[in-house]
Design a protein around this motif. Sequence first.
Motif, PDB file in Angstrom:
ATOM      1  N   GLU A 191       0.827  -1.207   0.000  1.00 22.10           N
ATOM      2  CA  GLU A 191       0.000   0.000   0.000  1.00 22.10           C
ATOM      3  C   GLU A 191       0.863   1.259   0.000  1.00 22.10           C
ATOM      4  O   GLU A 191       0.570   2.241  -0.699  1.00 22.10           O
ATOM      5  CB  GLU A 191      -0.925  -0.003   1.219  1.00 22.10           C
ATOM      6  N   LYS A 395       1.026  -7.369  -4.211  1.00 20.39           N
ATOM      7  CA  LYS A 395       0.109  -7.523  -3.066  1.00 20.39           C
ATOM      8  C   LYS A 395      -0.717  -8.804  -3.185  1.00 20.39           C
ATOM      9  O   LYS A 395      -1.907  -8.816  -2.938  1.00 20.39           O
ATOM     10  CB  LYS A 395      -0.800  -6.306  -2.924  1.00 20.39           C
ATOM     11  N   SER A 411      -5.120  -9.045   0.897  1.00 17.02           N
ATOM     12  CA  SER A 411      -6.188  -8.448   1.708  1.00 17.02           C
ATOM     13  C   SER A 411      -7.325  -9.418   1.983  1.00 17.02           C
ATOM     14  O   SER A 411      -8.045  -9.271   2.976  1.00 17.02           O
ATOM     15  CB  SER A 411      -6.733  -7.198   1.024  1.00 17.02           C
TER      16      SER A 411
END
Length: 440
Positions: A191, A395, A411
């Motif tokens: 992020e 990510k 996530s």
Amino acid sequence: MTFENLYHITTLGNAEKSSPLRLSKTAGNKIFSFIEEHDQVLADVSIKGFETCLQNNVRPACFEKAGPREKLFFEPKNVTAAIVTCGGLCPGLNNVIRSLVMALHYFYDVKRIIGVRYGYEGLIPEHGHDFMELTPEKVKDIHEFGGTILGSSRGAQSVPKMVDTLKDNHINMLFTIGGDGTLKGTNAIGEEIERRGLDIAVVGIPKTIDNDIDLIDKSFGFETAFDVASPIIRDAHNEATGAFNGISIVKLMGRDSGFIAASTAIAMPVVNFVLVPEMAFQLDGEKGFLKALEHRLLTKQHALIVVAEGAGQHLFDSDTATSTDPSGNVKHRDIGLLLKERIKTYFDAAGTQTTIKYIDPSYIIRSAPANANDSLFCNRLAYHAVHGAMAGKTKFIVGRLNNRFVYLPISKVVNKRKKIDLEGGFWFAALQSTGQPYVM
């Protein structure tokens, strides 16, 4: 959010550079084909899930299939890659390090690969941990040993400072090997990189012998854990049967999930009771554990108990202050010692002679080298991680779902920890193996 975008993988930009891998683009030529972006794997393979999607006229949830892409985001010869291992030790860490280095060097001709020392601390200059240059010659034999040649640590570090280190050292991709806390850190790094507009890919390779990473079939190290535990269980059984009313208690790792304990009990059917964090068992009462143990001794004159470290925490004094480790995990009280004391007190009060042995092999298990199947698994996870990073994906983690290797957004896998379903077939198999009551 639609089902189609539910598990979308972030990319750094358009992949326009040709892969050096000489793979196929057509079927039937006996050569492995590049993976296309539209190649996806169903999250739910049940007929019920399929019918629900049909009824609601929605696209089923899917994951990107892992593997080499024809077009890359990075120019391989210009890449500097970094590898870091975080958290507790786990079988297979060195295997993953080795396979990452070999894939980067031999598949993509990456010239510089950096080993980050002692976990995320190694990305904070103030800690003074120098980088380790990783080459095929340096890592060629490390898979034969447990632990990690890079060292590890627990605890959060400054995300901006870690990104500064990546930027200052011209690192283009970071491979993090760790569990839930490590992956949350990886996502936070990603992020921050995104906020700064940097072209750095961050990739997680899920490591936990507890097998508690959500969504995926299993994490590396888990299978070795109950493989190494099995002969210990055999010896504990010998201890129990070697005395009249002999009782052996073996505590295995499993802070929040009891997969190691339950898998070991199924693999070694001499286990008579398996206690896991997911079950709120009681010690006392006509249907409690102690009464079930008493019945076992009356009929068989010995018992073998396997307990996960996080089981039975509700049995301790709730007024006692809890503490956490540097990763933020609650430090559990020793359920093995509690069981030993309560069992002794119970049978002493009844005038029943017992011989109780308590065994905790946890740190031996987690530092063992990976077995053959875990070695194979580590190898494939590492290769797929490199392919995804080269394509500019970021990510994400590599995992196996429904027996297919896929890319998943970090996530999505850190929202919760995977636990044993007490109404599921796996736990029922454990109960069938031990013969213990369904509820205690």
